[in-house]
Design a protein around this motif. Sequence first.
Motif: not given
Length: 332
Positions: A82-97
């Motif tokens: 969860g922390g890594e997804i929050e830190k990476n905006p690009l990952s948050k926008s993907q269907n699969i982080p």
Amino acid sequence: MALLEMKVTFKILRQKPDFSPKFQSYTIEVNKGNTILECLDKIKWELDGSLTFRKNCRNTICGSCAVKINGRSALACKENVGGEIEKNPLSKSQNIPEIVISPLNNLPVLKDLVVDMSNFWQDLEKIEPYVCTSSRNTPEKEFLQTPEERKLLEETGNCIMCGACYSECNAKEVNSLFVGPHALAKSYRLVDDSRDENRENRIEKYNNTEKGVWGCTRCYLCNEVCPMGVAPLDQISKIKGIILEKKDVNSSRAIRHRKVLVSLVKDGGWIDERKFGLMVVGNYFRDLRGLFSIAPLGLRLLTSGKFPLTFKSSEGTREVRALIELVQNDNH
């Protein structure tokens, strides 16, 4: 209630001897609370038993599982999905982080995420990381310290030797002689240890432009990534402060650089560039070789109209001077 699972792709940089590194992706179902280390375990146990990484305590104590996570050196057992997804905006926008995992920098890769730590330990050994005292000759005598003396060692004593700071160190990347932030942070612990009888020799040893504290580029990355709050750069700066109190401007160019910078800022609120090179490199016109080395640059600046012919003090110079003097007085 069970945590909701989600699909996450782990893009892992894989490498083995005599082969070029390449990324390999694994998509698994995890929940946001899973640590990166738990995810690596799941990949190894369920998808690819050949994936290689280090681990031991799984509780931010041993430092074994340090890797680069999304380009940042960190402990895999401390960081979670969860922390890594929050830190990476690009990952948050993907269907699969997506989370990218790679081995530490500044160390040779043995296989996948496992690096050879030999240089790391050898650099630590160079600063003699043990208390030197004649009391060792009397085993029955305890190494007694007051609570105040022990408190000075708390910050540096938290280091778990994970290698995160070493991995991020820009100075180590360009200068193999530099011992690294981990070693110099440990150095300050020994300088400040009331039981050590080698303080003066240590300070002289650390006062080195390439190997010692002056090799640090002050990029702050070691402080940013340290998982234990040791703040290696802060400890390096403390050693520099001790050296600066003991040495004058003629001692070395590194010391002169710091002293001249502070002196010029005190005088004018910012640096008078006309004087800085002459005073630091030219050593107040004493170093002819230094003066000749900057002469071509000075001429190019003059002919291009970029050399400042006058200097005007900045606004708030008195306030800046007062702040610097307040800090200097506190340090004394």
